[in-house]
Design an enzyme around this catalytic site. Sequence first.
Site, short mmCIF file in Angstrom:
data_model
loop_
_atom_site.label_atom_id
_atom_site.label_comp_id
_atom_site.label_asym_id
_atom_site.label_seq_id
_atom_site.Cartn_x
_atom_site.Cartn_y
_atom_site.Cartn_z
N HIS A 23 0.82 -1.22 0.00
CA HIS A 23 0.00 0.00 0.00
C HIS A 23 0.86 1.27 0.00
CE1 HIS A 23 0.40 -0.11 4.53
NE2 HIS A 23 0.46 1.19 4.34
N ASP A 61 0.10 -7.66 1.45
CA ASP A 61 0.46 -6.25 1.53
C ASP A 61 1.98 -6.06 1.60
OD1 ASP A 61 0.15 -3.53 1.54
OD2 ASP A 61 -0.40 -3.38 3.65
N GLY A 85 3.35 6.47 7.70
CA GLY A 85 4.75 6.70 7.33
C GLY A 85 5.67 5.63 7.87
N ASN A 86 5.26 4.95 8.97
CA ASN A 86 6.00 3.80 9.47
C ASN A 86 5.81 2.57 8.59
OD1 ASN A 86 5.71 5.03 12.65
ND2 ASN A 86 7.59 3.95 12.11
N SER A 87 4.75 2.56 7.79
CA SER A 87 4.43 1.40 6.97
C SER A 87 5.62 0.98 6.13
CB SER A 87 3.24 1.70 6.06
OG SER A 87 2.07 1.91 6.80
N ILE A 90 -5.85 -25.73 -1.78
CA ILE A 90 -6.40 -27.09 -1.71
C ILE A 90 -7.86 -27.14 -2.10
CG2 ILE A 90 -4.74 -27.83 0.04
CD1 ILE A 90 -6.97 -27.62 2.12
N GLY A 91 -8.52 -25.99 -2.25
CA GLY A 91 -9.88 -25.97 -2.75
C GLY A 91 -10.94 -26.24 -1.70
N VAL A 92 -10.87 -25.56 -0.57
CA VAL A 92 -11.91 -25.69 0.44
C VAL A 92 -12.31 -24.31 0.93
CG1 VAL A 92 -11.20 -27.97 1.28
CG2 VAL A 92 -10.24 -25.90 2.33
#
Length: 480
Positions: A129, A159, A231-233, A285-287
């Site tokens: 982001h 992210d 800004g810490n991101s 795995i499709g669940v």
Amino acid sequence: MNSRRLTASLALLVPALSLPSLAGAQPPAAPAPTLRAPSPLPKAAPSPAPSRTAASSAAAAAGAADLRRLGEAFADVVDKVGPAVVQIEVAVGEDVSSPLRWFRDGGQRRGLGSGVLFSPDGGILTNDHVIDGARAITVRLRDGRMFAGRVAGRDPATDLAVLRIDAKGLPAATFADSDAARVGAWVVAIGSPFGLGHTVTTGVLSAKGRGGVGVNDVEDYLQTDASINPGNSGGPLVDLDGRVLGINTMVVSRGQGIGLAVPANMARRVAEQLLRHGRVERAWIGVGLQDLTPQLAAVMPSPPRAGALVNAVNPSGPAARANLQPGDVITSVAARPTRDAQDVIRELFNHNVGETLAVEVVRGGQRYQTRVTLAPRNEPSPPALPVQRAPAPHPGLGLTLRDAPAPRGDGGEGRSLPRVAFVANDSPAERAGLRPGDVILEADGRRAPTAAEVEEAARDGELLVRVQRRGAAFYAALKR
């Protein structure tokens, strides 16, 4: 002295003795003993009572020494990791929204974030982001050097993003095993909150394995009370050994002291795949899964104490081939107990496509074990950012100029200056932040140029202009 007088004398000296037994005794006649006072025992030198003031002073000195040692530990961490922390400035278009704090900078808005160098040749880990919508990325090192950043890969599901800069021999941070981190341990956050570069805050590791925030597809956060702000991101959360525990990602605005960071193990895995493939190949795995709540468990036959409830099975997925069914409760994956749906997702993410894992389920009160081979999730690649797209072909730099009267207040009344009439999409002019209506005050150092002189200066594909917009001036660099 007769026996009666002796008995009386003894009774006075030792009143606790039994007088009848003594009265019945027949001691032989003997001269009365001479009673002498006992010799006084030598007095020991009195030990001085400890001074309460001295004890308090000693305790205060010891406490101060402990605090100094802790402070030195924090300072050592900053000395070790600080050079690897970078400030990231992102130029975006006017129509892009972002959770970052914006400030005006001439023709473009700029977002601020942080990042951490993880390789000496310019690999930088940050949040996705932070660079969302970027038309240009500038990376500022702690020593003041600035570089243009390019995107090596993005993974919106976690992210995370990887940038590259053209530099060698850079100070790279060391990553810790975030699974082994202990809750309650001291941590340090380093970043650029509100543009205040290389700010240091401290706290503790408050919790691990936080999920269910509802922001990203894959959530497995470290929680800290170290102060984290916009800004810490993208900056690092570090232990007292100077190793990166996580990438600071967000703060929970509804409370205080609740910051979340992507664990180092996940971040490192994502970074490796982005550098190798340009994208993350996630296992599937499709669940469909949901948490096994007490309300659901109350109406199930012999439910397990905890687990993830299967609510859907893709008929062509690996789970169907492993005979998993809706209503099964997954209690462990790869021999690791699962408490909820997030545990299953987290465990699958830690394994590669093609691996076969043991899965334990409870069905109808009975425990069963099966094996599931992980398949690729086949997620679509994130759309390319403007900074990643090649400029659209233009005969020039993508702008059309016309001479117009100079703006009022510029001191140039009565003469003409070139005004931007048109800016092409995805052109160098658009990336530089130019917009129709902008006035060119200088072009490649030439003041008050004409439109023809600006076009002549742009023939080599590069142009430095000073632009006026709404009474404010700024410089912009255009390059084909």
